[in-house]
Write a protein that holds these residues in place. Sequence first.
Motif, PDB file in Angstrom:
ATOM      1  N   GLU A 114      33.612  44.494  29.419  1.00 27.35           N
ATOM      2  CA  GLU A 114      33.472  43.051  29.677  1.00 27.35           C
ATOM      3  C   GLU A 114      34.757  42.453  30.245  1.00 27.35           C
ATOM      4  O   GLU A 114      34.716  41.421  30.929  1.00 27.35           O
ATOM      5  N   GLY A 115      35.914  43.077  29.955  1.00 28.13           N
ATOM      6  CA  GLY A 115      37.179  42.531  30.442  1.00 28.13           C
ATOM      7  C   GLY A 115      37.775  43.264  31.624  1.00 28.13           C
ATOM      8  O   GLY A 115      38.868  42.910  32.081  1.00 28.13           O
ATOM      9  N   ILE A 116      37.081  44.277  32.141  1.00 28.52           N
ATOM     10  CA  ILE A 116      37.610  45.029  33.283  1.00 28.52           C
ATOM     11  C   ILE A 116      37.390  44.259  34.579  1.00 28.52           C
ATOM     12  O   ILE A 116      36.301  43.730  34.835  1.00 28.52           O
ATOM     13  N   ILE A 117      38.415  44.197  35.399  1.00 25.70           N
ATOM     14  CA  ILE A 117      38.318  43.527  36.696  1.00 25.70           C
ATOM     15  C   ILE A 117      37.755  44.531  37.705  1.00 25.70           C
ATOM     16  O   ILE A 117      38.453  45.434  38.155  1.00 25.70           O
ATOM     17  N   ALA A 118      36.482  44.381  38.041  1.00 22.71           N
ATOM     18  CA  ALA A 118      35.825  45.272  39.005  1.00 22.71           C
ATOM     19  C   ALA A 118      36.128  44.786  40.420  1.00 22.71           C
ATOM     20  O   ALA A 118      35.909  43.607  40.739  1.00 22.71           O
ATOM     21  N   THR A 119      36.608  45.681  41.266  1.00 18.13           N
ATOM     22  CA  THR A 119      37.060  45.278  42.608  1.00 18.13           C
ATOM     23  C   THR A 119      36.482  46.130  43.722  1.00 18.13           C
ATOM     24  O   THR A 119      36.812  45.906  44.894  1.00 18.13           O
ATOM     25  N   ARG A 120      35.648  47.109  43.397  1.00 22.36           N
ATOM     26  CA  ARG A 120      35.148  48.028  44.420  1.00 22.36           C
ATOM     27  C   ARG A 120      34.404  47.298  45.537  1.00 22.36           C
ATOM     28  O   ARG A 120      34.418  47.720  46.706  1.00 22.36           O
ATOM     29  N   HIS A 121      33.752  46.195  45.190  1.00 19.61           N
ATOM     30  CA  HIS A 121      32.944  45.459  46.154  1.00 19.61           C
ATOM     31  C   HIS A 121      33.770  44.481  46.995  1.00 19.61           C
ATOM     32  O   HIS A 121      33.254  43.879  47.940  1.00 19.61           O
ATOM     33  N   ILE A 122      35.053  44.317  46.652  1.00 23.72           N
ATOM     34  CA  ILE A 122      35.904  43.376  47.388  1.00 23.72           C
ATOM     35  C   ILE A 122      36.722  44.172  48.402  1.00 23.72           C
ATOM     36  O   ILE A 122      37.695  44.842  48.052  1.00 23.72           O
ATOM     37  N   ALA A 274      42.866  43.982  24.204  1.00 19.60           N
ATOM     38  CA  ALA A 274      44.151  44.609  24.524  1.00 19.60           C
ATOM     39  C   ALA A 274      43.976  45.795  25.462  1.00 19.60           C
ATOM     40  O   ALA A 274      44.740  45.964  26.420  1.00 19.60           O
ATOM     41  N   ILE A 275      42.963  46.618  25.212  1.00 20.26           N
ATOM     42  CA  ILE A 275      42.767  47.809  26.040  1.00 20.26           C
ATOM     43  C   ILE A 275      42.301  47.439  27.440  1.00 20.26           C
ATOM     44  O   ILE A 275      42.739  48.032  28.429  1.00 20.26           O
ATOM     45  N   SER A 276      41.427  46.450  27.560  1.00 22.58           N
ATOM     46  CA  SER A 276      40.978  46.036  28.899  1.00 22.58           C
ATOM     47  C   SER A 276      42.157  45.486  29.705  1.00 22.58           C
ATOM     48  O   SER A 276      42.289  45.779  30.902  1.00 22.58           O
ATOM     49  N   LEU A 277      43.032  44.714  29.056  1.00 22.70           N
ATOM     50  CA  LEU A 277      44.210  44.201  29.756  1.00 22.70           C
ATOM     51  C   LEU A 277      45.135  45.350  30.165  1.00 22.70           C
ATOM     52  O   LEU A 277      45.692  45.344  31.270  1.00 22.70           O
ATOM     53  N   ALA A 278      45.289  46.333  29.282  1.00 20.36           N
ATOM     54  CA  ALA A 278      46.155  47.469  29.594  1.00 20.36           C
ATOM     55  C   ALA A 278      45.598  48.289  30.759  1.00 20.36           C
ATOM     56  O   ALA A 278      46.351  48.732  31.636  1.00 20.36           O
ATOM     57  N   ILE A 279      44.284  48.501  30.776  1.00 21.36           N
ATOM     58  CA  ILE A 279      43.664  49.239  31.883  1.00 21.36           C
ATOM     59  C   ILE A 279      43.827  48.469  33.188  1.00 21.36           C
ATOM     60  O   ILE A 279      44.200  49.035  34.230  1.00 21.36           O
ATOM     61  N   ASN A 280      43.557  47.167  33.148  1.00 25.53           N
ATOM     62  CA  ASN A 280      43.713  46.338  34.354  1.00 25.53           C
ATOM     63  C   ASN A 280      45.150  46.377  34.857  1.00 25.53           C
ATOM     64  O   ASN A 280      45.409  46.469  36.055  1.00 25.53           O
ATOM     65  N   ARG A 281      46.081  46.303  33.921  1.00 28.87           N
ATOM     66  CA  ARG A 281      47.502  46.323  34.299  1.00 28.87           C
ATOM     67  C   ARG A 281      47.883  47.667  34.915  1.00 28.87           C
ATOM     68  O   ARG A 281      48.637  47.736  35.889  1.00 28.87           O
ATOM     69  N   ALA A 282      47.343  48.753  34.355  1.00 28.06           N
ATOM     70  CA  ALA A 282      47.640  50.089  34.876  1.00 28.06           C
ATOM     71  C   ALA A 282      47.056  50.296  36.264  1.00 28.06           C
ATOM     72  O   ALA A 282      47.685  50.932  37.119  1.00 28.06           O
ATOM     73  N   LEU A 283      45.860  49.759  36.493  1.00 30.19           N
ATOM     74  CA  LEU A 283      45.177  49.969  37.770  1.00 30.19           C
ATOM     75  C   LEU A 283      45.607  48.976  38.846  1.00 30.19           C
ATOM     76  O   LEU A 283      45.457  49.257  40.031  1.00 30.19           O
ATOM     77  N   MET A 287      49.709  43.122  40.350  1.00 27.38           N
ATOM     78  CA  MET A 287      49.327  41.824  39.792  1.00 27.38           C
ATOM     79  C   MET A 287      50.151  41.545  38.540  1.00 27.38           C
ATOM     80  O   MET A 287      50.448  42.444  37.766  1.00 27.38           O
ATOM     81  N   SER A 288      50.498  40.284  38.341  1.00 24.83           N
ATOM     82  CA  SER A 288      51.216  39.914  37.119  1.00 24.83           C
ATOM     83  C   SER A 288      50.251  39.943  35.934  1.00 24.83           C
ATOM     84  O   SER A 288      49.032  39.798  36.099  1.00 24.83           O
ATOM     85  N   LEU A 289      50.799  40.108  34.755  1.00 32.32           N
ATOM     86  CA  LEU A 289      49.959  40.121  33.560  1.00 32.32           C
ATOM     87  C   LEU A 289      49.273  38.775  33.364  1.00 32.32           C
ATOM     88  O   LEU A 289      48.116  38.723  32.915  1.00 32.32           O
ATOM     89  N   ASP A 290      49.931  37.687  33.724  1.00 28.36           N
ATOM     90  CA  ASP A 290      49.314  36.362  33.619  1.00 28.36           C
ATOM     91  C   ASP A 290      48.081  36.258  34.508  1.00 28.36           C
ATOM     92  O   ASP A 290      47.045  35.721  34.099  1.00 28.36           O
ATOM     93  N   ASP A 291      48.179  36.775  35.743  1.00 26.72           N
ATOM     94  CA  ASP A 291      47.031  36.750  36.640  1.00 26.72           C
ATOM     95  C   ASP A 291      45.907  37.633  36.119  1.00 26.72           C
ATOM     96  O   ASP A 291      44.725  37.277  36.214  1.00 26.72           O
ATOM     97  N   ILE A 292      46.262  38.775  35.552  1.00 29.36           N
ATOM     98  CA  ILE A 292      45.253  39.674  35.005  1.00 29.36           C
ATOM     99  C   ILE A 292      44.521  39.018  33.840  1.00 29.36           C
ATOM    100  O   ILE A 292      43.289  39.089  33.739  1.00 29.36           O
ATOM    101  N   VAL A 293      45.282  38.350  32.966  1.00 24.41           N
ATOM    102  CA  VAL A 293      44.661  37.646  31.840  1.00 24.41           C
ATOM    103  C   VAL A 293      43.699  36.577  32.348  1.00 24.41           C
ATOM    104  O   VAL A 293      42.570  36.424  31.846  1.00 24.41           O
ATOM    105  N   TYR A 294      44.125  35.842  33.364  1.00 24.62           N
ATOM    106  CA  TYR A 294      43.279  34.784  33.923  1.00 24.62           C
ATOM    107  C   TYR A 294      41.995  35.347  34.529  1.00 24.62           C
ATOM    108  O   TYR A 294      40.904  34.835  34.283  1.00 24.62           O
ATOM    109  N   LEU A 295      42.089  36.431  35.306  1.00 22.58           N
ATOM    110  CA  LEU A 295      40.929  36.985  35.990  1.00 22.58           C
ATOM    111  C   LEU A 295      39.971  37.730  35.055  1.00 22.58           C
ATOM    112  O   LEU A 295      38.783  37.854  35.350  1.00 22.58           O
ATOM    113  N   SER A 296      40.492  38.230  33.930  1.00 23.41           N
ATOM    114  CA  SER A 296      39.657  39.008  33.030  1.00 23.41           C
ATOM    115  C   SER A 296      38.917  38.148  32.016  1.00 23.41           C
ATOM    116  O   SER A 296      38.106  38.657  31.241  1.00 23.41           O
ATOM    117  N   GLU A 297      39.202  36.862  31.976  1.00 22.62           N
ATOM    118  CA  GLU A 297      38.537  35.974  31.012  1.00 22.62           C
ATOM    119  C   GLU A 297      37.233  35.424  31.583  1.00 22.62           C
ATOM    120  O   GLU A 297      37.026  35.390  32.774  1.00 22.62           O
TER     121      GLU A 297
END
Length: 297
Positions: A114-122, A274-283, A287-297
């Motif tokens: 639910e918190g993973i930022i899917a980007t394959r279609h962009i 926490a894990i979804s944010l960590a995966i997003n940050r790794a991939l 992107m900054s962590l603040d942007d990742i938090v914003y996009l994953s909510e």
Amino acid sequence: MIFRTDLAMELEEQHRSEQIPGIVSQDETVGNLTINKIQITSEEAAQKIGKPIGEYVTVTVPPFSDDVTSANEEIEAMAQQIQRLINDDKGLVLVAGLGNHQITPDALGPKVIEGIIATRHIKGEVAEAAGLSHLRPVAAIAPGVLGQTGIETGEVVSSIVKDIQPSCVVAVDALASRSLDRLGCTVQISNTGISPGSGVANTRKELSKNSLGVPVVSIGVPTVVDGTTLAGDLLQAKEMMSDEQIRERFEPRGAMMMVTPREIDLVIQRAAKAISLAINRALQPKMSLDDIVYLSE
């Protein structure tokens, strides 16, 4: 001794006195976190310890049930280990959240998705226009379980891998621990794949490089302890009961019991975040962590 766990760290501790060649364990401290790294390098060691050849990283964090929000250092530490084990910063990644969302201790994987930022279609002009051309392509799936779909998790993931051809699969699942003390406060990251359902003795087709044809990084948090394993620790220490006596007392007619914390709802919710944010940050390291938090909510 009765002993069932998904954590390589616990298995290594059990066999440490045997000094098995082909197993290297080291600990390091990062802020308030303890990171244990275990390398299994020989087939003999793999068979002895019961884990495939590869690397297992266990990050010990403050209990997820106690922290309202995960500290940046926890997310960054997990992200660094995930990124290092993936060892590829360009190709498409498929994130698979394993488990049953209707059973709380087994809902970690689906909740992470639910918190993973899917980007394959962009991609293409859309990505350029949105200023997102730097994003790594990511796809995410929660395949459910056999009892819900009639399809093995491994069959679902394997079919998707053949179709979209990712460079790597990241699989997230709930795990079993030997110790109550490790529930909801340890995260295991490995490059050896995973067997869905192994934590509750319901092992299905494994997800690994051998079965999928691409590297598989697994991430898990222990959410349950096998009841007989827990009883074995307590009774063998106090009453010197044998394995057979313990099984007869706690597994009548072959029944098994899994023990989970009463605050498991909070553990799953916060661990998944926490894990979804960590995966997003790794991939998406650009992107900054603040942007990742914003996009994953």
